[in-house]
Enzyme design. Structure first.
Site, PDB file in Angstrom:
ATOM      1  N   HIS A  54      -9.713   3.561   3.863  1.00 12.88           N
ATOM      2  CA  HIS A  54     -10.241   3.049   5.127  1.00 12.88           C
ATOM      3  C   HIS A  54     -11.698   3.470   5.265  1.00 12.88           C
ATOM      4  CE1 HIS A  54      -6.843   1.329   7.286  1.00 12.88           C
ATOM      5  NE2 HIS A  54      -6.074   2.313   6.836  1.00 12.88           N
ATOM      6  N   GLU A  91       0.853  -1.187   0.000  1.00  9.69           N
ATOM      7  CA  GLU A  91       0.000   0.000   0.000  1.00  9.69           C
ATOM      8  C   GLU A  91       0.884   1.230   0.000  1.00  9.69           C
ATOM      9  OE1 GLU A  91      -1.927   0.525   3.804  1.00  9.69           O
ATOM     10  OE2 GLU A  91      -2.336  -1.573   3.949  1.00  9.69           O
TER      11      GLU A  91
END
Length: 160
Positions: free
Chosen positions: A144, A103
């Site tokens: 998120h 990521e």
């Protein structure tokens, strides 16, 4: 070395997703007005439906920042994600099974690249670029879900 195919793919993703909005820590994700769906759904709408000149300019800036983060960063990303995990099967460009993924934080600020060596650690923000570990082949942009007042916590979902 990053392949031409990866660079071309990244240069075309600007039209594939909406401009992300900045979420302050004091603004809970559930009250932010963002539309978040499950991975089985259509993803997340991070911007309005009216593509104004400002939104188009911001989207172009975001794409340039993603390219800068992926191509100019000497580090290999934040964490290793297994490509056999069910959590990544809904990426816009899923990798082959067995590939290691990383990521990379995505920022809205111009020329911002995450500093992996800073102490204390920088706030990476809720948005992440997912790419293969070795070739840095683009797999998708995720965010998120946020927990309470922390937009950097919780499960991930695909950004469109």
């Amino acid at each position: 070395m990053v392949s031409f195919k990866a660079i071309l793919t990244l240069s075309l993703i600007g039209a594939a997703f909406a401009t992300p909005i900045e979420q302050r820590a004091a603004e809970p994700v559930e009250d932010s007005g963002a539309v978040a769906n499950s991975p089985e759904g259509s993803g997340m709408d991070l911007g309005g439906t009216d593509p104004t000149a400002d939104a188009i300019e911001e989207r172009g800036l975001l794409v340039r920042n993603i390219l800068r983060q992926l191509l100019n960063n000497k580090q290999s990303g934040l964490t290793i994600i297994s490509s056999t995990s069910n959590a990544i099967t809904w990426l816009s460009r899923p990798p082959r099974r067995g590939r290691s993924l990383r990521e990379y934080p995505v920022f809205q600020q111009h020329h911002k690249v995450y500093n992996y060596n800073s102490r204390p650690k920088e706030n990476p923000g809720p948005f992440r670029l997912i790419a293969t570990k070795d070739s840095r082949h683009f797999c998708g942009i995720i965010s998120h879900d946020g927990i309470g007042h922390n937009p950097n916590a919780g499960l991930f979902h695909l950004c469109k």
